[in-house]
Scaffold this active site. Structure first.
Site, PDB file in Angstrom:
ATOM      1  NE  ARG A  65       1.830   9.560  -5.806  1.00  0.00           N
ATOM      2  CZ  ARG A  65       2.489   9.014  -4.525  1.00  0.00           C
ATOM      3  NH1 ARG A  65       1.792   8.442  -3.746  1.00  0.00           N
ATOM      4  NH2 ARG A  65       3.728   9.411  -4.310  1.00  0.00           N
ATOM      5  CD  GLU A  80       8.111  11.970  -4.398  1.00  0.00           C
ATOM      6  OE1 GLU A  80       7.174  12.226  -3.641  1.00  0.00           O
ATOM      7  OE2 GLU A  80       9.029  11.009  -4.064  1.00  0.00           O
ATOM      8  CG  HIS A  90       2.696   5.103  -6.712  1.00  0.00           C
ATOM      9  ND1 HIS A  90       3.440   5.032  -7.870  1.00  0.00           N
ATOM     10  CD2 HIS A  90       3.297   5.612  -5.945  1.00  0.00           C
ATOM     11  CE1 HIS A  90       4.604   5.660  -7.684  1.00  0.00           C
ATOM     12  NE2 HIS A  90       4.573   6.256  -6.638  1.00  0.00           N
ATOM     13  NE  ARG A  93       0.133   9.334   0.446  1.00  0.00           N
ATOM     14  CZ  ARG A  93       1.305   9.067   0.263  1.00  0.00           C
ATOM     15  NH1 ARG A  93       2.512   9.884   0.585  1.00  0.00           N
ATOM     16  NH2 ARG A  93       1.736   8.122  -0.602  1.00  0.00           N
ATOM     17  CG  HIS A 115       1.104   4.077  -2.905  1.00  0.00           C
ATOM     18  ND1 HIS A 115       2.297   3.403  -2.777  1.00  0.00           N
ATOM     19  CD2 HIS A 115       1.597   5.558  -2.830  1.00  0.00           C
ATOM     20  CE1 HIS A 115       3.434   4.190  -2.477  1.00  0.00           C
ATOM     21  NE2 HIS A 115       2.868   5.207  -2.319  1.00  0.00           N
TER      22      HIS A 115
HETATM   23  P1  FAD Z   1       3.263   1.698   9.092  1.00  0.00           P
HETATM   24  O1  FAD Z   1       4.393   2.023   9.068  1.00  0.00           O
HETATM   25  O2  FAD Z   1       2.521   0.876   8.134  1.00  0.00           O
HETATM   26  O3  FAD Z   1       3.099   0.616  10.522  1.00  0.00           O
HETATM   27  C1  FAD Z   1       1.985   0.166  10.970  1.00  0.00           C
HETATM   28  C2  FAD Z   1       2.262  -0.382  12.224  1.00  0.00           C
HETATM   29  O4  FAD Z   1       1.147  -1.144  12.800  1.00  0.00           O
HETATM   30  C3  FAD Z   1       3.232  -1.620  12.021  1.00  0.00           C
HETATM   31  O5  FAD Z   1       4.273  -1.803  13.057  1.00  0.00           O
HETATM   32  C4  FAD Z   1       2.287  -2.826  12.293  1.00  0.00           C
HETATM   33  O6  FAD Z   1       2.856  -4.109  12.710  1.00  0.00           O
HETATM   34  C5  FAD Z   1       1.368  -2.436  13.340  1.00  0.00           C
HETATM   35  N1  FAD Z   1       0.221  -3.001  13.418  1.00  0.00           N
HETATM   36  C6  FAD Z   1      -0.933  -2.902  12.224  1.00  0.00           C
HETATM   37  N2  FAD Z   1      -1.872  -3.702  12.663  1.00  0.00           N
HETATM   38  C7  FAD Z   1      -1.752  -4.320  13.957  1.00  0.00           C
HETATM   39  C8  FAD Z   1      -2.494  -5.136  14.741  1.00  0.00           C
HETATM   40  N3  FAD Z   1      -3.546  -5.686  14.501  1.00  0.00           N
HETATM   41  N4  FAD Z   1      -1.668  -5.297  15.758  1.00  0.00           N
HETATM   42  C9  FAD Z   1      -0.597  -4.958  16.351  1.00  0.00           C
HETATM   43  N5  FAD Z   1       0.033  -3.979  15.389  1.00  0.00           N
HETATM   44  C10 FAD Z   1      -0.450  -3.841  14.131  1.00  0.00           C
HETATM   45  N6  FAD Z   1       5.183   8.104   2.117  1.00  0.00           N
HETATM   46  C11 FAD Z   1       5.915   9.143   1.992  1.00  0.00           C
HETATM   47  O7  FAD Z   1       5.708  10.034   2.502  1.00  0.00           O
HETATM   48  N7  FAD Z   1       7.041   9.165   1.184  1.00  0.00           N
HETATM   49  C12 FAD Z   1       7.325   8.018   0.463  1.00  0.00           C
HETATM   50  O8  FAD Z   1       8.245   8.200  -0.152  1.00  0.00           O
HETATM   51  C13 FAD Z   1       6.589   6.974   0.334  1.00  0.00           C
HETATM   52  N8  FAD Z   1       6.796   5.863  -0.307  1.00  0.00           N
HETATM   53  C14 FAD Z   1       5.977   4.738   0.005  1.00  0.00           C
HETATM   54  C15 FAD Z   1       6.415   3.537  -0.894  1.00  0.00           C
HETATM   55  C16 FAD Z   1       5.707   2.395  -0.613  1.00  0.00           C
HETATM   56  C17 FAD Z   1       6.117   1.141  -1.166  1.00  0.00           C
HETATM   57  C18 FAD Z   1       4.570   2.613   0.339  1.00  0.00           C
HETATM   58  C19 FAD Z   1       3.798   1.233   0.573  1.00  0.00           C
HETATM   59  C20 FAD Z   1       4.215   3.522   1.051  1.00  0.00           C
HETATM   60  C21 FAD Z   1       4.862   4.558   0.650  1.00  0.00           C
HETATM   61  N9  FAD Z   1       4.627   6.004   1.457  1.00  0.00           N
HETATM   62  C22 FAD Z   1       5.433   6.955   1.364  1.00  0.00           C
HETATM   63  C23 FAD Z   1       3.414   5.959   2.519  1.00  0.00           C
HETATM   64  C24 FAD Z   1       4.088   5.723   3.935  1.00  0.00           C
HETATM   65  O9  FAD Z   1       5.152   4.907   4.013  1.00  0.00           O
HETATM   66  C25 FAD Z   1       3.104   5.331   4.663  1.00  0.00           C
HETATM   67  O10 FAD Z   1       1.996   6.022   4.855  1.00  0.00           O
HETATM   68  C26 FAD Z   1       3.778   5.406   6.203  1.00  0.00           C
HETATM   69  O11 FAD Z   1       5.063   4.803   6.329  1.00  0.00           O
HETATM   70  C27 FAD Z   1       2.845   4.684   7.289  1.00  0.00           C
HETATM   71  O12 FAD Z   1       3.319   4.974   8.618  1.00  0.00           O
HETATM   72  P2  FAD Z   1       2.458   4.172   9.908  1.00  0.00           P
HETATM   73  O13 FAD Z   1       3.384   4.682  10.930  1.00  0.00           O
HETATM   74  O14 FAD Z   1       1.183   5.142   9.874  1.00  0.00           O
HETATM   75  O15 FAD Z   1       2.105   2.791   9.789  1.00  0.00           O
HETATM   76  C1  SIN Z   2       7.285   7.131  -4.205  1.00  0.00           C
HETATM   77  O1  SIN Z   2       8.362   7.243  -4.000  1.00  0.00           O
HETATM   78  O2  SIN Z   2       6.821   7.466  -5.316  1.00  0.00           O
HETATM   79  C2  SIN Z   2       6.122   7.188  -3.111  1.00  0.00           C
HETATM   80  C3  SIN Z   2       6.089   8.544  -2.600  1.00  0.00           C
HETATM   81  C4  SIN Z   2       4.904   8.560  -1.555  1.00  0.00           C
HETATM   82  O3  SIN Z   2       3.952   7.730  -1.643  1.00  0.00           O
HETATM   83  O4  SIN Z   2       4.469   9.599  -1.065  1.00  0.00           O
END
Ligand code: FAD
Ligand code: SIN
Length: 528
Positions: free
Chosen positions: A285, A114, A238, A381, A346
């Site tokens: 990015r 990537e 993104h 990032r 993103h």
């Molecule tokens: P999340 O997985 O967002 O979980 C948040 C949790 O908090 C949820 O359960 C939600 O219900 C809970 N929550 C929030 N507010 C409250 C509240 N007020 N009360 C109760 N619960 C609450 N990163 C990579 O490293 N590789 C990738 O390939 C990648 N691809 C991506 C593709 C997309 C489309 C997106 C949007 C992001 C991508 N990212 C990627 C980024 C990555 O997915 C996220 O940064 C990561 O999953 C965040 O995880 P987290 O556990 O911090 O939060």
């Molecule tokens: C992607 O698959 O392009 C997202 C990867 C990332 O957000 O780290």
């Protein structure tokens, strides 16, 4: 079953960060995990590209560290970067033990590439890595007797020393108040330690790849409780979100460019990225997103093209089965024609300030994942470093709680939520109107290219809306929508204030009024 309202450790969020922490605590402690909707509705399940780790001969930790620092424009904390990069291979091993079926080639893990990475180092499960990770973590958490998972519980605020029945003023965090979606009532959840793993704030912008719930709740509630918040101006866009008037937030993974996809001007087919950066489509990015934004504005386009059709149908469908199917359903055959794409918000690089143990500024409160600013990402990032941060810091919080349990006494009696002076809302339209207004002005005034004047316009609107929303919050019963609106506005305020504070362009913060990068990189830290 134990009462989830009283646990040893309370975790807000059931994504990669929250569930990793839970699984690392549950052998010793009773853990409750709250989610504001379904248990798999955070960003984790939406991740496509994969997870970065040094896994093959020829690649080195130093190289991953350097790539992370270069993408982050030097604003990263080197100690944090080293900590995360060096823990990455172990994190991947544990995911494999949990059953995540990473793609393999000839018996070895298949590594994709990537932007910003100088090696192939991204493990993945086709183009739907996040779903596989979320499933494996959830499955393990559901199978553990000491973990209670509570969906549909929307946290309103942290319960702190201010809420003790005998006020102590010590600044401790003792749990949370949350609205039960089924009853509409606010419930109190207490614990010796609380971990915020609430994800990002992407929905502050009109166009975002993030799910509906990414409203910055954890960041806003930590700020209200007294935590420092850092680098909120570093909002990542993104480069390649599908341009489609019906499907507004479908990501086209960076791995498409990593595997040969090229960005072109629609009418002429001209490949423009080499004009902007020698790394062309594989530049970090911020550079690719700004180049697309520049071309769209210069030529008055609605979108640019991302073309991988030259790699052949078999290659494309083998590497990107999910995206291929999704696009086919929308009438686009990516094996034969280019994909229309635009940049969209993103990832939230800034957030709650934490140390290497996941500790926040407040006693008994930890945080992990996208809601934090750990020092890993700096001003931008590096792709696929985000899930990695969730695993490493989810585990770090658990390790610190385990080793310092004796310093985490149980909570004193806490006052229940007081609803005696509020009524049911008669004006739900206020919420919808303000929600849309915030996202629109954030997109127009606080987007990829900024100016002081635009930021000041946004600040002015935030001030007007804050009065209105706080008045509404004070008079009416809290609902999930109102909680999110309040947090969206508070997070927007933190973003704009941070952006106005930075008098330079660095990484994701690009302003026409200060186009130069200052010689020394300094974090923007907001103190409540
Ligand atoms: P999340 O997985 O967002 O979980 C948040 C949790 O908090 C949820 O359960 C939600 O219900 C809970 N929550 C929030 N507010 C409250 C509240 N007020 N009360 C109760 N619960 C609450 N990163 C990579 O490293 N590789 C990738 O390939 C990648 N691809 C991506 C593709 C997309 C489309 C997106 C949007 C992001 C991508 N990212 C990627 C980024 C990555 O997915 C996220 O940064 C990561 O999953 C965040 O995880 P987290 O556990 O911090 O939060
Ligand atoms: C992607 O698959 O392009 C997202 C990867 C990332 O957000 O780290």
């Amino acid at each position: 079953m134990t009462d989830p309202h009283k646990s040893d450790v309370l975790i807000i969020g059931s994504g990669a960060a929250g569930l990793t922490a839970a699984l690392n605590l549950a052998d010793r402690f009773c853990v409750t995990v709250l989610a504001k909707g379904g248990l798999a509705e955070g960003s984790t399940a939406w991740a496509q590209g994969g997870i970065a780790a040094v896994l093959e001969p020829g690649d080195t930790f130093d190289s991953h560290i350097e790539d992370t620092m270069i993408a982050g424009a030097g604003l990263n904390d080197r100690k944090t970067v080293e900590f995360v990069v060096e823990n990455a291979p172990r994190a991947i091993e544990r995911l494999i033990e949990l059953g995540v079926p990473f793609n393999k080639e000839g018996g070895d893990l298949h590594l994709t590439r990537e932007g910003g990475h100088s090696h192939r180092r991204i493990v993945h499960v086709n183009d739907a890595t996040g779903w596989a990770v979320q499933e494996a973590l959830l499955h393990a958490a559901q199978a553990h007797d000491n973990i209670t998972l509570v969906p549909d519980m929307v946290v309103v605020d942290l319960a702190t020393s201010k809420h003790e029945q005998r006020y102590s003023g010590a600044g401790n965090v003792w749990g949370v108040y949350a609205v039960n979606r089924a009853t509409g009532r606010v419930e109190l959840f207490t614990a010796n330690a609380t971990i915020l793993a609430t994800g990002g704030a992407g929905r502050t912008y009109l166009f975002s790849t993030a799910p509906r719930g990414a409203t910055g709740d954890g960041i806003a509630m930590a700020w209200r409780a007294g935590c420092r918040i850092s680098n909120m101006e570093m909002m990542q866009f993104h480069p390649t979100c599908l341009y489609n008037l019906d499907v507004k937030n479908f990501l086209i993974t960076e791995a498409v460019r990593g595997e040969g996809g090229q960005l072109k001007i629609p009418e002429t087919g001209y490949r423009f990225m080499p004009d902007f950066d020698p790394r062309a489509e594989l530049a970090p990015r911020d550079i690719v997103a700004r180049a697309i934004d520049h071309e769209i504005k210069r030529l008055g386009l609605d979108y640019v093209h991302l073309d991988i059709s030259h790699m052949g149908a078999e290659f494309v469908t083998h590497h990107f089965p999910t995206i291929y199917e999704k696009l086919k359903g929308l009438g686009i055959d990516m094996t034969r024609e280019p994909i229309p794409v635009v940049p969209a918000q993103h990832y939230t690089c800034g957030g709650i300030v934490i140390d290497l143990d996941g500790r926040t500024d407040l006693p008994h409160l930890y945080a992990a994942g996208e809601c934090t600013e750990s020092g890993l990402h700096g001003a931008n990032r590096l792709a696929s470093n985000s899930l990695l941060e969730c695993f490493v810091f989810g585990e770090a919080c658990a390790r610190h709680i385990n080793t310092h349990w004796d310093d985490l006494p149980p909570p004193p009696p806490i006052r229940p939520w007081d609803e005696s002076r509020v009524a049911d809302s008669d004006e739900e339209v206020v919420i919808k109107q303000n929600w849309t207004e915030i996202r629109r002005f954030m997109w127009n005034y606080v987007g990829i290219v900024r100016t002081t004047k635009r930021l000041e316009r946004a600040a002015h609107r935030i001030k007007l809306l804050t009065g209105e929303v706080e008045d509404y919050y004070g008079h009416f019963r809290v609902t999930p929508d109102l909680i999110e609106l309040r947090n969206l506005l508070q997070t927007s305020d933190l973003i704009v204030r941070s952006a106005l504070h930075r008098h330079e362009s660095r990484g994701l913060h690009y302003t026409l009024d200060y186009p130069e990068t200052l010689p020394v990189a300094v974090d923007t830290v907001l103190v409540p």
